[in-house]
Motif scaffolding. Structure first.
Motif, PDB file in Angstrom:
ATOM      1  N   MET A   1      31.245 -11.388 -36.625  1.00 33.37           N
ATOM      2  CA  MET A   1      31.279 -10.528 -37.802  1.00 33.37           C
ATOM      3  C   MET A   1      31.371  -9.080 -37.343  1.00 33.37           C
ATOM      4  O   MET A   1      30.507  -8.599 -36.620  1.00 33.37           O
ATOM      5  N   THR A   2      32.414  -8.396 -37.711  1.00 32.51           N
ATOM      6  CA  THR A   2      32.646  -7.025 -37.253  1.00 32.51           C
ATOM      7  C   THR A   2      32.158  -6.038 -38.283  1.00 32.51           C
ATOM      8  O   THR A   2      32.085  -6.320 -39.481  1.00 32.51           O
ATOM      9  N   ASN A   3      31.850  -4.850 -37.798  1.00 30.11           N
ATOM     10  CA  ASN A   3      31.432  -3.785 -38.693  1.00 30.11           C
ATOM     11  C   ASN A   3      32.643  -3.179 -39.395  1.00 30.11           C
ATOM     12  O   ASN A   3      33.731  -3.076 -38.827  1.00 30.11           O
ATOM     13  N   LEU A   4      32.416  -2.756 -40.632  1.00 27.04           N
ATOM     14  CA  LEU A   4      33.448  -2.013 -41.344  1.00 27.04           C
ATOM     15  C   LEU A   4      33.471  -0.578 -40.845  1.00 27.04           C
ATOM     16  O   LEU A   4      32.477  -0.054 -40.323  1.00 27.04           O
ATOM     17  N   THR A   5      34.604   0.071 -41.021  1.00 28.52           N
ATOM     18  CA  THR A   5      34.724   1.493 -40.718  1.00 28.52           C
ATOM     19  C   THR A   5      35.241   2.201 -41.969  1.00 28.52           C
ATOM     20  O   THR A   5      35.828   1.572 -42.857  1.00 28.52           O
ATOM     21  N   ALA A   6      35.051   3.483 -42.022  1.00 26.78           N
ATOM     22  CA  ALA A   6      35.490   4.252 -43.192  1.00 26.78           C
ATOM     23  C   ALA A   6      37.002   4.140 -43.377  1.00 26.78           C
ATOM     24  O   ALA A   6      37.497   4.017 -44.511  1.00 26.78           O
ATOM     25  N   ILE A   7      37.748   4.140 -42.272  1.00 28.63           N
ATOM     26  CA  ILE A   7      39.211   4.064 -42.368  1.00 28.63           C
ATOM     27  C   ILE A   7      39.633   2.683 -42.853  1.00 28.63           C
ATOM     28  O   ILE A   7      40.518   2.540 -43.712  1.00 28.63           O
ATOM     29  N   ARG A   8      38.968   1.642 -42.319  1.00 27.91           N
ATOM     30  CA  ARG A   8      39.320   0.290 -42.732  1.00 27.91           C
ATOM     31  C   ARG A   8      39.026   0.077 -44.217  1.00 27.91           C
ATOM     32  O   ARG A   8      39.829  -0.538 -44.937  1.00 27.91           O
ATOM     33  N   VAL A   9      37.879   0.582 -44.674  1.00 22.25           N
ATOM     34  CA  VAL A   9      37.524   0.452 -46.093  1.00 22.25           C
ATOM     35  C   VAL A   9      38.594   1.090 -46.959  1.00 22.25           C
ATOM     36  O   VAL A   9      39.001   0.541 -47.987  1.00 22.25           O
ATOM     37  N   GLN A  10      39.082   2.216 -46.515  1.00 27.42           N
ATOM     38  CA  GLN A  10      40.095   2.924 -47.294  1.00 27.42           C
ATOM     39  C   GLN A  10      41.411   2.150 -47.365  1.00 27.42           C
ATOM     40  O   GLN A  10      42.095   2.159 -48.397  1.00 27.42           O
ATOM     41  N   LYS A  11      41.733   1.441 -46.278  1.00 35.15           N
ATOM     42  CA  LYS A  11      43.035   0.770 -46.181  1.00 35.15           C
ATOM     43  C   LYS A  11      43.060  -0.632 -46.772  1.00 35.15           C
ATOM     44  O   LYS A  11      44.133  -1.196 -46.987  1.00 35.15           O
ATOM     45  N   ILE A  12      41.892  -1.228 -47.020  1.00 30.20           N
ATOM     46  CA  ILE A  12      41.866  -2.604 -47.542  1.00 30.20           C
ATOM     47  C   ILE A  12      42.555  -2.660 -48.905  1.00 30.20           C
ATOM     48  O   ILE A  12      42.212  -1.910 -49.821  1.00 30.20           O
ATOM     49  N   LYS A  13      43.532  -3.565 -49.028  1.00 30.33           N
ATOM     50  CA  LYS A  13      44.303  -3.700 -50.271  1.00 30.33           C
ATOM     51  C   LYS A  13      44.180  -5.087 -50.908  1.00 30.33           C
ATOM     52  O   LYS A  13      44.598  -5.274 -52.046  1.00 30.33           O
ATOM     53  N   GLU A  14      43.613  -6.038 -50.170  1.00 31.93           N
ATOM     54  CA  GLU A  14      43.525  -7.408 -50.676  1.00 31.93           C
ATOM     55  C   GLU A  14      42.178  -7.634 -51.351  1.00 31.93           C
ATOM     56  O   GLU A  14      41.126  -7.274 -50.808  1.00 31.93           O
ATOM     57  N   PRO A  15      42.191  -8.255 -52.549  1.00 26.73           N
ATOM     58  CA  PRO A  15      40.927  -8.585 -53.209  1.00 26.73           C
ATOM     59  C   PRO A  15      40.103  -9.531 -52.343  1.00 26.73           C
ATOM     60  O   PRO A  15      40.647 -10.353 -51.590  1.00 26.73           O
TER      61      PRO A  15
END
Length: 411
Positions: A1-15
């Motif tokens: 289980m990987t940590n989220l990052t601010a950039i990844r959170v911003q880029k997530i587009k899939e529900p």
């Protein structure tokens, strides 16, 4: 289980749901009907054997870092035995109860008093606000929501008093009106104020003047004043000397009762009443006549002080019996009764002075008004007139002192 990052959170587009491995925070991504994505933060936890989820806020209003901070605080509270959802619901319930309580008439009235009381200089006025509302208004509308108060409710308070205690009834009405105006300004009430007189209650109640004629403060005729001063001088009580100075200076009762020694300028012969003890919120200077200064020097001697410079600067000129504060008005009422004048008032001597000045002297009207501490003229005139005619008032006060003490000075 990987940590989220601010950039990844911003880029997530899939529900879906995306877990931040270290914190246990979950990013929930949903797609609305128009295809627009919404993102929010959740925390899943177990409490008392039940799995629960609590919201941490919407993204991007709540950042990843902020969601992690909230999650950490919640886990700490869980470790201490607190259920975050139950706590949140309890806080909401308290907020609802507090909001409901804030909109009760009695609580709005207290809030209004707290906001305005610092500007009310007269302690008696402050007490009357509380007492009249508690006696007449609270039993009828005290527990009502201010949004629900209508004209009929105000009438239930005011109408029973209107024909027997008209002045009291009108004061209560005015205070209810002020509290409801406060409630409207606070957003607790949207409807018009049902306690206003003009255009509202004046259609339902007769005018005060038709029910109870206006009564002014009872005053001693100026022709009787010199003989009254002879009676007063016989009295040895300190309150009698205080009343004597009140009559000579023509100031208001509470202005004299609060007089302290550092307000007296002995070299210029002036007593300065500070604006925070003046009814008009303007500093008022009183030219001290020779008899006034003599009386003050005698009062210094009563306090065991031989020179003005040795007086306690903050000490009361006429302290009460305990020496801790000023006299109350009741002392003079008792004095008037003992002297056989139960109907006159301390304030009435200001009317006595005004009658004497207007009927027996040639001093201009504005000097008499200045002597009484009244503001003379309209707003424009007051803006340009900075002086208070102090030196022009000095002969007036000397002449008044001579008249007041005429019978004493011939003995």
């Amino acid at each position: 289980m990987t940590n989220l990052t601010a950039i990844r959170v911003q880029k997530i587009k899939e529900p879906g749901r995306y877990t931040d491995g270290g914190s246990g925070v979950i990013l929930q991504v949903r797609q609305g009907r128009a295809g627009r994505l919404s993102k929010s933060w959740l925390l899943r936890y177990s409490f008392a054997g039940r799995r629960r989820e609590v919201g941490l806020g919407a993204y991007p209003v709540t950042s990843l870092a902020e969601a992690r901070e909230q999650a950490l605080a919640i886990r700490k509270s869980i470790a201490l035995g607190a259920d975050p959802i139950a706590d949140r619901e309890a806080r909401k319930a308290r907020a609802v109860n507090e909001a409901a309580r804030a909109s009760r008439f009695a609580d709005c009235a207290q809030a209004y008093i707290n906001a305005h009381e610092p500007t009310w200089k007269n302690p008696k006025h402050r007490q009357q606000w509380r007492n009249t509302l508690a006696t007449y208004a609270y039993p009828v509308i005290g527990d009502m929501d201010v949004a629900d108060i209508e004209t009929e409710h105000v009438l239930r308070v005011v109408e029973p008093l209107w024909y027997e205690k008209t002045e009291t009834a009108n004061r209560v009405r005015g205070r209810i009106e002020a509290v409801l105006a406060y409630a409207i300004a606070r957003g607790y009430r949207k409807d018009a104020n049902p306690a206003t007189w003009r255009g509202q209650l004046n259609a339902l109640l007769p005018a005060r003047s038709r029910v109870a004629p206006v009564r002014h403060h009872e005053a001693l005729p100026y022709a009787a004043l010199p003989a009254f001063m002879v009676q007063l001088r016989v009295r040895s009580a300190p309150a009698a000397r205080a009343l004597e100075l009140l009559i000579l200076t023509c100031v208001r009762s509470f202005e004299l009762r609060g007089m302290v020694w550092n307000e007296v300028d002995w070299s210029s012969g002036v007593w300065t009443i500070p604006k925070d003890r003046s009814k008009t919120d303007v500093e008022h200077r009183v030219p001290l006549s020779t008899p006034m200064l003599t009386l003050l020097l005698a009062q210094l001697a009563v306090q065991g002080v031989s020179r003005p410079s040795d007086a306690d600067a903050s000490g009361y000129v006429f302290p009460n019996q305990s020496g801790t504060g000023p006299y109350s008005d009741s002392v003079w009422r008792a004095l008037f009764r003992r002297m056989g004048h139960p109907k006159i008032t301390a304030h009435g001597f200001r009317s006595t002075f005004r009658d004497w000045c207007g009927e027996t002297t040639n001093f201009p009207r504005e000097l008499a008004e200045h002597a009484l501490g009244h503001q003379v003229g309209n707003a424009v005139e007051l803006a340009y007139r900075r002086g208070d005619a102090l030196e022009r008032r000095r002969p007036l006060m000397e002449q008044w002192s001579t008249y007041v003490l005429a019978e004493l000075n011939t003995r």
